[in-house]
Design an enzyme around this catalytic site. Sequence first.
Site, PDB file in Angstrom:
ATOM      1  N   GLY A  94     -64.072-105.048 -45.896  1.00 55.33           N
ATOM      2  CA  GLY A  94     -65.742-105.151 -45.989  1.00 55.33           C
ATOM      3  C   GLY A  94     -66.194-103.759 -45.798  1.00 55.33           C
ATOM      4  N   ALA A  95     -65.570-102.786 -46.587  1.00 56.35           N
ATOM      5  CA  ALA A  95     -65.903-101.682 -46.842  1.00 56.35           C
ATOM      6  C   ALA A  95     -66.893-101.137 -47.704  1.00 56.35           C
ATOM      7  CB  ALA A  95     -64.810-100.560 -46.747  1.00 56.35           C
ATOM      8  N   SER A  97     -70.197-102.018 -47.988  1.00 52.04           N
ATOM      9  CA  SER A  97     -71.437-101.859 -47.753  1.00 52.04           C
ATOM     10  C   SER A  97     -71.549-101.610 -46.161  1.00 52.04           C
ATOM     11  CB  SER A  97     -72.204-103.115 -48.141  1.00 52.04           C
ATOM     12  OG  SER A  97     -72.031-104.038 -47.225  1.00 52.04           O
ATOM     13  N   GLY A 100     -68.897-100.772 -42.783  1.00 56.16           N
ATOM     14  CA  GLY A 100     -67.643-100.803 -43.350  1.00 56.16           C
ATOM     15  C   GLY A 100     -67.699 -99.490 -44.144  1.00 56.16           C
ATOM     16  N   TYR A 274     -72.093-118.092 -36.930  1.00 58.54           N
ATOM     17  CA  TYR A 274     -71.792-116.594 -36.868  1.00 58.54           C
ATOM     18  C   TYR A 274     -71.431-116.153 -35.391  1.00 58.54           C
ATOM     19  CZ  TYR A 274     -72.583-111.554 -36.986  1.00 58.54           C
ATOM     20  OH  TYR A 274     -72.762-110.253 -36.778  1.00 58.54           O
TER      21      TYR A 274
HETATM   22  P1  NDP Z   1     -72.763-105.855 -44.422  1.00 60.87           P
HETATM   23  O1  NDP Z   1     -73.314-107.096 -45.004  1.00 60.87           O
HETATM   24  O2  NDP Z   1     -73.348-104.593 -44.937  1.00 60.87           O
HETATM   25  O3  NDP Z   1     -71.136-105.599 -44.666  1.00 60.87           O
HETATM   26  C1  NDP Z   1     -70.583-106.755 -44.580  1.00 60.87           C
HETATM   27  C2  NDP Z   1     -69.242-106.627 -45.476  1.00 60.87           C
HETATM   28  O4  NDP Z   1     -68.515-107.718 -45.274  1.00 60.87           O
HETATM   29  C3  NDP Z   1     -69.623-106.447 -46.850  1.00 60.87           C
HETATM   30  O5  NDP Z   1     -68.978-105.480 -47.341  1.00 60.87           O
HETATM   31  C4  NDP Z   1     -69.106-107.663 -47.593  1.00 60.87           C
HETATM   32  O6  NDP Z   1     -68.714-107.568 -48.810  1.00 60.87           O
HETATM   33  C5  NDP Z   1     -67.996-107.879 -46.741  1.00 60.87           C
HETATM   34  N1  NDP Z   1     -67.567-109.376 -46.983  1.00 60.87           N
HETATM   35  C6  NDP Z   1     -68.379-110.678 -46.660  1.00 60.87           C
HETATM   36  N2  NDP Z   1     -67.734-111.750 -47.064  1.00 60.87           N
HETATM   37  C7  NDP Z   1     -66.355-111.168 -47.413  1.00 60.87           C
HETATM   38  C8  NDP Z   1     -65.281-111.829 -47.823  1.00 60.87           C
HETATM   39  N3  NDP Z   1     -65.176-113.114 -47.879  1.00 60.87           N
HETATM   40  N4  NDP Z   1     -64.209-111.214 -48.106  1.00 60.87           N
HETATM   41  C9  NDP Z   1     -64.216-109.807 -48.082  1.00 60.87           C
HETATM   42  N5  NDP Z   1     -65.397-109.141 -47.626  1.00 60.87           N
HETATM   43  C10 NDP Z   1     -66.357-109.845 -47.237  1.00 60.87           C
HETATM   44  O7  NDP Z   1     -73.199-106.263 -42.834  1.00 60.87           O
HETATM   45  P2  NDP Z   1     -72.815-105.098 -41.790  1.00 60.87           P
HETATM   46  O8  NDP Z   1     -72.280-103.869 -42.088  1.00 60.87           O
HETATM   47  O9  NDP Z   1     -73.877-105.175 -40.759  1.00 60.87           O
HETATM   48  O10 NDP Z   1     -71.547-105.926 -40.878  1.00 60.87           O
HETATM   49  C11 NDP Z   1     -70.288-105.245 -40.669  1.00 60.87           C
HETATM   50  C12 NDP Z   1     -69.850-105.714 -39.496  1.00 60.87           C
HETATM   51  O11 NDP Z   1     -70.639-105.489 -38.173  1.00 60.87           O
HETATM   52  C13 NDP Z   1     -69.707-107.251 -39.396  1.00 60.87           C
HETATM   53  O12 NDP Z   1     -68.568-107.796 -38.563  1.00 60.87           O
HETATM   54  C14 NDP Z   1     -70.984-107.756 -38.234  1.00 60.87           C
HETATM   55  O13 NDP Z   1     -70.641-108.945 -37.668  1.00 60.87           O
HETATM   56  C15 NDP Z   1     -70.893-106.683 -37.420  1.00 60.87           C
HETATM   57  N6  NDP Z   1     -72.051-106.500 -36.530  1.00 60.87           N
HETATM   58  C16 NDP Z   1     -73.152-105.979 -37.276  1.00 60.87           C
HETATM   59  C17 NDP Z   1     -74.391-105.784 -36.728  1.00 60.87           C
HETATM   60  C18 NDP Z   1     -75.649-105.442 -37.212  1.00 60.87           C
HETATM   61  O14 NDP Z   1     -76.886-105.307 -36.705  1.00 60.87           O
HETATM   62  N7  NDP Z   1     -75.827-105.147 -38.726  1.00 60.87           N
HETATM   63  C19 NDP Z   1     -74.214-105.898 -35.121  1.00 60.87           C
HETATM   64  C20 NDP Z   1     -73.043-106.094 -34.828  1.00 60.87           C
HETATM   65  C21 NDP Z   1     -71.955-106.565 -35.420  1.00 60.87           C
HETATM   66  P3  NDP Z   1     -69.900-107.614 -50.125  1.00 60.87           P
HETATM   67  O15 NDP Z   1     -70.314-106.184 -50.155  1.00 60.87           O
HETATM   68  O16 NDP Z   1     -69.204-108.209 -51.343  1.00 60.87           O
HETATM   69  O17 NDP Z   1     -71.168-108.773 -49.650  1.00 60.87           O
HETATM   70 MG1  PMR Z   2     -81.861-109.845 -31.243  1.00 58.40          MG
HETATM   71  C1  PMR Z   2     -82.256-106.448 -25.850  1.00 58.40           C
HETATM   72  C2  PMR Z   2     -82.260-106.571 -26.712  1.00 58.40           C
HETATM   73  C3  PMR Z   2     -81.692-107.101 -27.858  1.00 58.40           C
HETATM   74  C4  PMR Z   2     -80.869-106.522 -28.564  1.00 58.40           C
HETATM   75  C5  PMR Z   2     -80.031-105.500 -28.327  1.00 58.40           C
HETATM   76  C6  PMR Z   2     -80.539-107.378 -29.973  1.00 58.40           C
HETATM   77  C7  PMR Z   2     -79.456-107.311 -30.833  1.00 58.40           C
HETATM   78  N1  PMR Z   2     -81.579-108.532 -29.765  1.00 58.40           N
HETATM   79  C8  PMR Z   2     -82.342-108.303 -28.812  1.00 58.40           C
HETATM   80  C9  PMR Z   2     -83.420-109.092 -28.361  1.00 58.40           C
HETATM   81  C10 PMR Z   2     -83.834-110.178 -28.989  1.00 58.40           C
HETATM   82  N2  PMR Z   2     -83.482-110.663 -30.328  1.00 58.40           N
HETATM   83  C11 PMR Z   2     -85.151-110.808 -28.534  1.00 58.40           C
HETATM   84  C12 PMR Z   2     -85.891-110.873 -27.210  1.00 58.40           C
HETATM   85  C13 PMR Z   2     -85.306-111.817 -29.757  1.00 58.40           C
HETATM   86  C14 PMR Z   2     -86.331-112.822 -29.679  1.00 58.40           C
HETATM   87  C15 PMR Z   2     -87.669-112.346 -30.215  1.00 58.40           C
HETATM   88  C16 PMR Z   2     -84.433-111.618 -30.699  1.00 58.40           C
HETATM   89  C17 PMR Z   2     -84.278-112.158 -31.829  1.00 58.40           C
HETATM   90  C18 PMR Z   2     -83.202-111.934 -32.698  1.00 58.40           C
HETATM   91  C19 PMR Z   2     -83.003-112.798 -34.008  1.00 58.40           C
HETATM   92  C20 PMR Z   2     -83.869-113.957 -34.514  1.00 58.40           C
HETATM   93  N3  PMR Z   2     -82.048-111.044 -32.507  1.00 58.40           N
HETATM   94  C21 PMR Z   2     -81.526-111.167 -33.599  1.00 58.40           C
HETATM   95  C22 PMR Z   2     -81.908-112.239 -34.510  1.00 58.40           C
HETATM   96  C23 PMR Z   2     -80.928-112.351 -35.562  1.00 58.40           C
HETATM   97  O1  PMR Z   2     -80.916-113.111 -36.473  1.00 58.40           O
HETATM   98  C24 PMR Z   2     -79.746-111.412 -35.350  1.00 58.40           C
HETATM   99  C25 PMR Z   2     -78.647-112.064 -35.080  1.00 58.40           C
HETATM  100  O2  PMR Z   2     -78.520-112.837 -33.932  1.00 58.40           O
HETATM  101  O3  PMR Z   2     -77.526-112.056 -35.948  1.00 58.40           O
HETATM  102  C26 PMR Z   2     -76.527-112.949 -35.685  1.00 58.40           C
HETATM  103  C27 PMR Z   2     -80.113-110.639 -34.129  1.00 58.40           C
HETATM  104  C28 PMR Z   2     -79.492-109.488 -33.441  1.00 58.40           C
HETATM  105  N4  PMR Z   2     -80.180-109.041 -32.278  1.00 58.40           N
HETATM  106  C29 PMR Z   2     -79.443-107.851 -31.780  1.00 58.40           C
HETATM  107  C30 PMR Z   2     -78.506-107.840 -32.848  1.00 58.40           C
HETATM  108  C31 PMR Z   2     -77.409-106.477 -32.668  1.00 58.40           C
HETATM  109  C32 PMR Z   2     -78.550-108.919 -33.814  1.00 58.40           C
HETATM  110  C33 PMR Z   2     -77.579-108.674 -34.952  1.00 58.40           C
HETATM  111  C34 PMR Z   2     -76.101-109.628 -34.558  1.00 58.40           C
HETATM  112  C35 PMR Z   2     -75.222-109.236 -35.333  1.00 58.40           C
HETATM  113  O4  PMR Z   2     -75.128-108.816 -36.484  1.00 58.40           O
HETATM  114  O5  PMR Z   2     -73.969-109.505 -35.068  1.00 58.40           O
END
Ligand code: NDP
Ligand code: PMR
Length: 355
Positions: A94-95, A97, A100, A274
């Site tokens: 997933g590099a 975007s 990655g 997820y």
């Molecule tokens: P993006 O959507 O920007 O990146 C996700 C990547 O995964 C894209 O390159 C996408 O490809 C690729 N992908 C999705 N499905 C497939 C598939 N079937 N085969 C191959 N590649 C695929 O999201 P993020 O950069 O945010 O996510 C990267 C990682 O970080 C994930 O594991 C996510 O769970 C994790 N993460 C993200 C957080 C955040 O706040 N964003 C917080 C915590 C963890 P394409 O470009 O083709 O869509």
């Molecule tokens: Mg969250 C301390 C606070 C904290 C942090 C570090 C995150 C990270 N979130 C926090 C708090 C809260 N979030 C609170 C208080 C709420 C209620 C208002 C809240 C809500 C919320 C939603 C609806 N948060 C979310 C969502 C998503 O849809 C995101 C999610 O769960 O994706 C799976 C998300 C996230 N919050 C984070 C992070 C890192 C996410 C994205 C998680 C991921 O991409 O794996």
Amino acid sequence: MALQSACSLLPSTISIQKEGKFNASLKETNLAGSSFSNHLRADKISTLLTIKEQRRQKPRLSTGIRAQTVTATPREASPERKKTERKGTAVITGASSGLGLATAKALAETGKWHVIMACRNFLKAEKAAKSVGMSKEDYTVMHLDLASLESVKQFVDNFRRTEQPLDVLVCNAAVYQPTAKEPSFTAEGFEISVGTNHLGHFLLSRLLLDDLKKSDYPSKRMIIVGSITGNTNTLAGNVPPKANLGDLRGLASGLNGQNSSMIDGGEFDGAKAYKDSKVCNMLTMQELHRRYHEETGVTFASLYPGCIATTGLFREHIPLFRLLFPPFQKYITKGYVSEEEAGKRLAQVSLQTPF
Ligand code: NDP
Ligand code: PMR
């Protein structure tokens, strides 16, 4: 067939079942603890944080990295002790975007790494690499669709045909479907979030373990991207729906929607699927480390990079969420991190080297 592959692919999660109900209570840690539930602790899975280790060795390392399951042992020779002249090879899924891409860029910029961008959309990945200024000689795009186990096998075959060594594997790709009303499925019929984020990466890790094992690079690593939202002992992890693998009955019944498409056997919920998949990701690395580190010298770890609220991961969320989520994370939770900073964090953990 689907059930068979689900079970044979999942020794780590299946082994949890015998310990009883698993409530996904991974400890979210800030450069510190890395323990899982008491069930797993009872199972004598003990881990040390690599980052902790790194900080001992390299005090300049950023202190902002949050990690769940980073592990290290003295068996891994430090880059200081064992130098190698050749460029390392890192595969990043997933590099194309977000995180990655930022990680691929950070690795390529060291001049010491060749990055295999393992992506489902070849053209998008090529364009993305160009858009961040990566030079041609620093990367190769190879096709990988994690939503197809056949594609995973094909990718491994293709990679092996290049006869490059494999030194680092970064399992980064993921899909998030928070607004889906009905489940969708991978090519083999598994619910798509767990199928892609966990099962696809699980097979990839298992197959590429042999390749990592053969590498003579000083620091061989397999890293997966975890998430704070899978840790129910944090505020973020307590936002409903919470991750919960239950007794794995849905997984055991094939995750194909006939009985259930959720690991715990419950009603479909895309956001929960997820989060469950992220718990599986983190557990997989912990279990792989326990089982294979001694034998292979590979360090297996997972990393929560911070909240990268601007990435494409939230593309299926409602527009209001996409508008408010970045300022909410920046100014209220303060959990926000830029793609660039998160990419550097993941690159550092992947290489065990600050730069
Ligand atoms: P993006 O959507 O920007 O990146 C996700 C990547 O995964 C894209 O390159 C996408 O490809 C690729 N992908 C999705 N499905 C497939 C598939 N079937 N085969 C191959 N590649 C695929 O999201 P993020 O950069 O945010 O996510 C990267 C990682 O970080 C994930 O594991 C996510 O769970 C994790 N993460 C993200 C957080 C955040 O706040 N964003 C917080 C915590 C963890 P394409 O470009 O083709 O869509
Ligand atoms: Mg969250 C301390 C606070 C904290 C942090 C570090 C995150 C990270 N979130 C926090 C708090 C809260 N979030 C609170 C208080 C709420 C209620 C208002 C809240 C809500 C919320 C939603 C609806 N948060 C979310 C969502 C998503 O849809 C995101 C999610 O769960 O994706 C799976 C998300 C996230 N919050 C984070 C992070 C890192 C996410 C994205 C998680 C991921 O991409 O794996």
